[in-house]
Design a protein around this motif. Structure first.
Motif, PDB file in Angstrom:
ATOM      1  N   HIS A   7      -6.117   4.587  -4.966  1.00  0.00           N
ATOM      2  CA  HIS A   7      -6.115   3.237  -4.649  1.00  0.00           C
ATOM      3  C   HIS A   7      -6.080   2.286  -5.932  1.00  0.00           C
ATOM      4  O   HIS A   7      -6.316   1.178  -5.826  1.00  0.00           O
ATOM      5  N   GLY A 120     -14.407   6.473   6.996  1.00  0.00           N
ATOM      6  CA  GLY A 120     -12.954   6.269   6.925  1.00  0.00           C
ATOM      7  C   GLY A 120     -12.490   7.694   7.425  1.00  0.00           C
ATOM      8  O   GLY A 120     -13.027   8.626   7.913  1.00  0.00           O
ATOM      9  N   SER A 121     -11.038   7.588   7.540  1.00  0.00           N
ATOM     10  CA  SER A 121     -10.708   8.603   8.094  1.00  0.00           C
ATOM     11  C   SER A 121     -10.537   9.931   7.088  1.00  0.00           C
ATOM     12  O   SER A 121     -10.362  10.961   7.476  1.00  0.00           O
ATOM     13  N   GLN A 122     -10.594   9.406   5.873  1.00  0.00           N
ATOM     14  CA  GLN A 122     -10.644  10.502   4.771  1.00  0.00           C
ATOM     15  C   GLN A 122     -12.113  11.507   4.840  1.00  0.00           C
ATOM     16  O   GLN A 122     -11.921  12.627   4.972  1.00  0.00           O
ATOM     17  N   TYR A 146       0.106  13.010   2.024  1.00  0.00           N
ATOM     18  CA  TYR A 146      -1.031  12.091   1.352  1.00  0.00           C
ATOM     19  C   TYR A 146      -1.912  12.806   0.397  1.00  0.00           C
ATOM     20  O   TYR A 146      -2.365  13.787   0.789  1.00  0.00           O
ATOM     21  N   TYR A 193      -0.718  19.274   9.434  1.00  0.00           N
ATOM     22  CA  TYR A 193      -1.364  17.741   9.169  1.00  0.00           C
ATOM     23  C   TYR A 193      -0.082  16.961   8.962  1.00  0.00           C
ATOM     24  O   TYR A 193       0.717  17.203   8.297  1.00  0.00           O
ATOM     25  N   ILE A 195       1.679  12.771   9.245  1.00  0.00           N
ATOM     26  CA  ILE A 195       1.438  11.138   9.197  1.00  0.00           C
ATOM     27  C   ILE A 195       2.771  10.673   9.757  1.00  0.00           C
ATOM     28  O   ILE A 195       3.448  10.326   9.118  1.00  0.00           O
ATOM     29  N   ASN A 200       2.642   7.999   4.285  1.00  0.00           N
ATOM     30  CA  ASN A 200       2.136   7.833   2.834  1.00  0.00           C
ATOM     31  C   ASN A 200       2.434   9.135   2.141  1.00  0.00           C
ATOM     32  O   ASN A 200       1.824  10.169   2.835  1.00  0.00           O
ATOM     33  N   ASP A 228      -2.441  11.866  11.566  1.00  0.00           N
ATOM     34  CA  ASP A 228      -3.137  10.971  10.721  1.00  0.00           C
ATOM     35  C   ASP A 228      -2.548   9.527  11.049  1.00  0.00           C
ATOM     36  O   ASP A 228      -1.227   9.538  10.536  1.00  0.00           O
ATOM     37  N   PRO A 230      -3.383   5.963   9.975  1.00  0.00           N
ATOM     38  CA  PRO A 230      -3.581   4.653   9.604  1.00  0.00           C
ATOM     39  C   PRO A 230      -2.994   3.310   9.425  1.00  0.00           C
ATOM     40  O   PRO A 230      -3.621   2.435   9.506  1.00  0.00           O
ATOM     41  N   TYR A 231      -1.674   3.727   9.420  1.00  0.00           N
ATOM     42  CA  TYR A 231      -0.610   2.645   9.453  1.00  0.00           C
ATOM     43  C   TYR A 231       0.196   2.192  10.668  1.00  0.00           C
ATOM     44  O   TYR A 231       0.824   1.264  10.619  1.00  0.00           O
ATOM     45  N   SER A 257      -8.214   4.573  11.651  1.00  0.00           N
ATOM     46  CA  SER A 257      -8.966   3.778  10.638  1.00  0.00           C
ATOM     47  C   SER A 257      -8.963   2.412  10.681  1.00  0.00           C
ATOM     48  O   SER A 257      -7.978   1.902  11.350  1.00  0.00           O
ATOM     49  N   SER A 259      -9.423   0.721   8.042  1.00  0.00           N
ATOM     50  CA  SER A 259      -9.248   0.306   6.434  1.00  0.00           C
ATOM     51  C   SER A 259      -7.915  -0.443   6.231  1.00  0.00           C
ATOM     52  O   SER A 259      -8.099  -1.179   5.470  1.00  0.00           O
ATOM     53  N   LYS A 260      -6.963  -0.317   7.138  1.00  0.00           N
ATOM     54  CA  LYS A 260      -5.836  -1.262   6.881  1.00  0.00           C
ATOM     55  C   LYS A 260      -5.735  -2.400   7.765  1.00  0.00           C
ATOM     56  O   LYS A 260      -5.045  -3.371   7.462  1.00  0.00           O
ATOM     57  N   ARG A 267     -15.538   1.343   5.545  1.00  0.00           N
ATOM     58  CA  ARG A 267     -15.447   2.551   5.469  1.00  0.00           C
ATOM     59  C   ARG A 267     -15.527   3.220   6.778  1.00  0.00           C
ATOM     60  O   ARG A 267     -16.663   4.121   7.324  1.00  0.00           O
TER      61      ARG A 267
HETATM   62  N1  PMP Z   1      -4.812   8.943   5.528  1.00  0.00           N
HETATM   63  C1  PMP Z   1      -3.908   8.206   4.900  1.00  0.00           C
HETATM   64  C2  PMP Z   1      -2.438   8.724   5.365  1.00  0.00           C
HETATM   65  C3  PMP Z   1      -4.079   7.352   4.117  1.00  0.00           C
HETATM   66  O1  PMP Z   1      -3.205   6.822   3.214  1.00  0.00           O
HETATM   67  C4  PMP Z   1      -5.358   6.881   3.646  1.00  0.00           C
HETATM   68  C5  PMP Z   1      -5.488   5.772   2.579  1.00  0.00           C
HETATM   69  N2  PMP Z   1      -4.993   5.811   1.648  1.00  0.00           N
HETATM   70  C6  PMP Z   1      -6.421   7.724   4.662  1.00  0.00           C
HETATM   71  C7  PMP Z   1      -6.227   8.718   5.151  1.00  0.00           C
HETATM   72  C8  PMP Z   1      -8.040   7.435   4.273  1.00  0.00           C
HETATM   73  O2  PMP Z   1      -8.428   6.164   4.711  1.00  0.00           O
HETATM   74  P1  PMP Z   1      -9.812   5.732   4.816  1.00  0.00           P
HETATM   75  O3  PMP Z   1     -10.677   6.752   4.717  1.00  0.00           O
HETATM   76  O4  PMP Z   1      -9.991   4.564   4.144  1.00  0.00           O
HETATM   77  O5  PMP Z   1      -9.657   5.313   6.589  1.00  0.00           O
END
Ligand code: PMP
Length: 419
Positions: A7, A120-122, A146, A193, A195, A200, A228, A230-231, A257, A259-260, A267
């Protein structure tokens, strides 16, 4: 040298000797934890004169920060003893209900008992990998994928096999063939896995028709899907895409998440999983951190309960749409012939492809010298692919900076093509 994460934030340098005195003592899995070689260059990207098209930071400045401040103060005043106490390993029950309301917008009907709140989803990615992967197990992932997920898979010594994708997302025939070939050779595939929406780094979205094919292929082959997303709520046109999880509750683990759609600093993310997997995730969560921060969970819960969050997401969408438009029109106007790129319908990223013979990693130092940064494509492949590609983010810089960044980058690529 200081390093940056995905980031664009600087990681503190290690002081003193650069020789690691502990190198022969680390566990085998630590050998999979390696910083990408281009990370060091990103520290330069945080200098104000450099236009960074590298980081994927949400534009949190657009949030009503005074409202967030009041909300946090109110939380401490009204619910301090709960907010400052340990919480459940699965996450705050009320927030889990609210998360189900959010997911309903993407076609998901879920029981809050199947949701685990994560850092976070991380962290959800980490926990999923921890409970499923033995060294050498196969994870399927789009190529590119990702970088943070690839890092986690590598840390648990998974073998990532990429599946081809194009402008409509993952290619179903490639998925079916890859599964068949791997199984025939005796490999254990633990999960796919993916997205699927505003990917991303590629910025592409899996088409509705292909969603059904991917679900069918994985169901037939008994391959678990980790979706996954997040967007997903940051689409620029129309309603959110129907998720894979909406059409298969038993074979998909869904990661979400805030986060976005709100802010990554809280988090707060989550996993929605079939019941048995959910139980393992909670145990893994407890062993990792006992429980998520009660404070940020309740703050997010209060935000959702008292603020017009759907309107805020709409405002984010408008902001990112303008930046996407600026990036696409600048690329169109300025890039030399032979450079191509994706046209994202949402999210943060454009994926550009250079003409044959150019290498994006070799180009990066020259671009940084010209005060523009991007992420070379090789970081998004586990197998060394991606040399002709680069990820360009439009989420953080203001539109005039995006235009200037593309102008500088086009100049560097043009020069490279002339030599
Ligand atoms: N998955 C994807 C595809 C992402 O782009 C990101 C953040 N860049 C994450 C997971 C993790 O995001 P976070 O932990 O902030 O929810």
């Amino acid at each position: 040298m200081p390093q940056d994460n995905d980031h664009g934030q600087t990681i503190a340098p290690i002081q003193g000797s650069r020789i690691d005195a502990y190198v022969d003592r680390y566990a085998a899995r630590a050998t999979g934890m390696v910083a990408s070689e281009v990370r060091a260059l990103f520290s330069v990207a945080s200098r104000p004169e450099v236009v960074s098209l590298a980081g994927g930071m949400p534009y949190v400045t657009a949030l009503p920060l005074d409202v967030v401040g009041e909300l946090v103060a109110d939380l401490v005043a009204r619910r301090g003893p709960v907010a400052l106490q340990y919480g459940s390993g699965q996450g705050d029950p009320h927030l889990r209900e609210q998360i189900c309301d959010v997911m309903r917008m993407e076609g998901i009907e879920a029981n809050s008992d199947d949701v685990v709140v994560t850092v976070g989803s991380q962290q959800a990615l980490d926990l999923i990998t921890r409970i499923f992967i033995d060294p050498g197990d196969v994870v399927l992932a789009e190529g590119p994928s990702y970088v943070g997920a690839l890092g986690t898979f590598s840390a648990y010594q998974a073998r990532v096999i990429h599946v081809a994708m194009d402008s409509e997302g993952i290619v179903p025939e490639s998925l079916a063939q890859t599964i068949y070939a791997l199984r025939s050779a005796g490999n254990r595939i633990k999960f796919l896995y993916t997205i699927p929406t505003f990917q991303n780094p590629a910025g592409v979205t899996l088409s509705a028709a292909r969603r059904q094919q991917v679900l069918e292929i994985c169901q037939r082959a008994d391959v678990l899907i980790v979706e996954d997303n997040p967007y997903g709520m940051l689409g620029f046109d129309g309603e959110p895409m129907r998720t894979l999880r909406a059409d298969n509750a038993d074979g998909v683990v869904y990661l979400g998440s805030f986060s976005k759609t709100l802010a990554p600093g809280f988090r707060v993310g989550w996993a929605l999983a079939p019941h048995a997997i959910r139980e393992k995730l909670v145990l893994a969560m407890e062993s990792a951190v006992l429980s998520h921060s009660s404070f940020t969970q309740l703050a997010v819960g209060q935000y959702l309960a008292t603020q017009p969050w759907r309107e805020q997401i709409k405002a984010f969408r408008e902001l990112y749409r303008e930046r996407r438009d600026t990036m696409l029109s600048s690329l169109e106007a300025l890039m030399p012939d032979g450079v191509t790129w994706t046209r994202p319908g949402g999210g943060f990223f454009v994926w550009a492809t250079l003409p044959e013979g150019l290498d994006s990693k070799a180009l990066l130092p020259r671009a940084v010298a010209e005060r523009v940064a991007f992420v070379p494509g090789t970081g998004f492949f586990a197998d060394g692919g991606g040399a002709r590609h680069m990820r360009l983010s439009y989420c953080y810089p203001e539109p005039d900076r995006i235009r200037e960044g593309v102008r500088r980058l086009a100049g560097v690529i043009g020069q490279e093509l002339r030599v």
